[in-house]
Design a protein around this motif. Structure first.
Motif, PDB file in Angstrom:
ATOM      1  N   PHE A 195      -0.189  -4.189   4.532  1.00  0.00           N
ATOM      2  CA  PHE A 195       0.411  -3.439   3.428  1.00  0.00           C
ATOM      3  C   PHE A 195       0.302  -1.919   3.633  1.00  0.00           C
ATOM      4  O   PHE A 195       1.175  -1.166   3.192  1.00  0.00           O
ATOM      5  N   ALA A 196      -0.779  -1.478   4.284  1.00  0.00           N
ATOM      6  CA  ALA A 196      -1.093  -0.045   4.316  1.00  0.00           C
ATOM      7  C   ALA A 196      -0.437   0.720   5.454  1.00  0.00           C
ATOM      8  O   ALA A 196      -0.292   1.946   5.353  1.00  0.00           O
ATOM      9  N   ASN A 224      -3.899   0.940  -1.183  1.00  0.00           N
ATOM     10  CA  ASN A 224      -3.877  -0.409  -0.624  1.00  0.00           C
ATOM     11  C   ASN A 224      -5.259  -1.049  -0.529  1.00  0.00           C
ATOM     12  O   ASN A 224      -5.366  -2.210  -0.116  1.00  0.00           O
TER      13      ASN A 224
END
Length: 268
Positions: free
Chosen positions: A182-183, A137
């Protein structure tokens, strides 16, 4: 806040700093590999045509996608040394006993020694697939950082123009928000993989050693079964609180040092 209160009540104020040694010692090496490889991936992509014209300057620059791809490569590369550091950090942080004498691991060195004795040297890379998924990510981190920097550059010559240093600071902070959005699912899976109790490795003739520990897929399945999709985003609030000041400061200092080194190189 509930976690904070219970940690201090049950384990004392110093428990907030459990597992601090591996990051303090190891993160310098991890981030050196991260940004060092990032720079070289950027040069590679520039050389092989992932470029576009720089507006008004007549020179080529790396595309936004190129910055993302370089970040992806850097994240995957840094996972090689980040995984052992994070494994030890997670195991130390999960020891809930108030007295250090009651804990399984007496410190980071003892923890690493026990992992190797029980599972072999490969045991230090428990959760490696989770670490790869998590660190991939950095694609979003460096793509968004560059995107924000280009956005701030459009303010030049207007009443809203800001200094390069402030643009670095804000872009680093906002980029961290994008990164963690996102991560965080992969981070949750990775941490659960690393938190599994030590299990002795079982050897298979002709094959690599097999530990029988849960895989990335099996732990992802467990999270979804127990908590649904929201389970992957546990801890996002505290992560966001930390993300902006930490990463904004990091990018501010990193970019400032690069400018100083560039100026010194030009003078000499």
């Amino acid at each position: 806040m509930d976690v904070l209160r219970k940690t201090i009540t049950n384990e004392g104020i110093l428990a907030l700093y459990k597992g601090a040694t591996p990051p303090a010692v190891g993160w310098a090496a991890i981030d050196s590999v991260l940004v060092g490889s990032l720079h070289n991936y950027r040069l590679f992509l520039l050389r092989y045509g992932m470029t576009e014209p720089t507006p008004g300057k007549g020179v080529q620059r790396l595309t936004l996608l190129g910055h993302g791809v370089a970040g992806l490569g850097a994240g995957l590369t840094s996972a090689l040394i980040a995984t052992p550091m994070e494994l030890i950090k997670v195991k130390l942080q999960l020891q809930l006993q108030k007295s250090s004498s009651d804990r399984q691991f007496k410190g980071p060195i003892d923890c690493g020694r026990q992992v190797i004795r029980t599972q072999g040297i490969q045991g230090l890379w428990t959760g490696f697939t989770g670490s790869l998924a998590f660190r991939s990510n950095f694609f979003w981190m460096f793509l968004s950082f560059e995107g924000f920097m280009r956005g701030f550059s459009k303010l030049e010559g207007t009443p809203y123009e800001i200094s390069t240093g402030l643009a670095n600071f804000l872009s680093g902070g906002f980029g961290a928000f994008v990164y963690w959005a996102f991560a965080i699912p992969a981070d949750n899976v990775k941490n659960r993989m690393m938190s599994q109790p030590l299990v002795a490795t079982v050897s298979r003739p002709g094959l690599f050693a097999h530990s029988g520990r849960p895989s990335f897929v099996s732990i992802s399945r467990d999270i979804y079964t127990q908590n649904g999709f929201r389970g992957f985003f546990r801890g996002l609030g505290p992560t966001f609180l930390r993300a902006f000041p930490v990463n904004a400061s990091a990018f501010f200092v990193f970019e400032a040092i690069l400018r100083v080194l560039g100026a010194e190189k030009t003078r000499h």
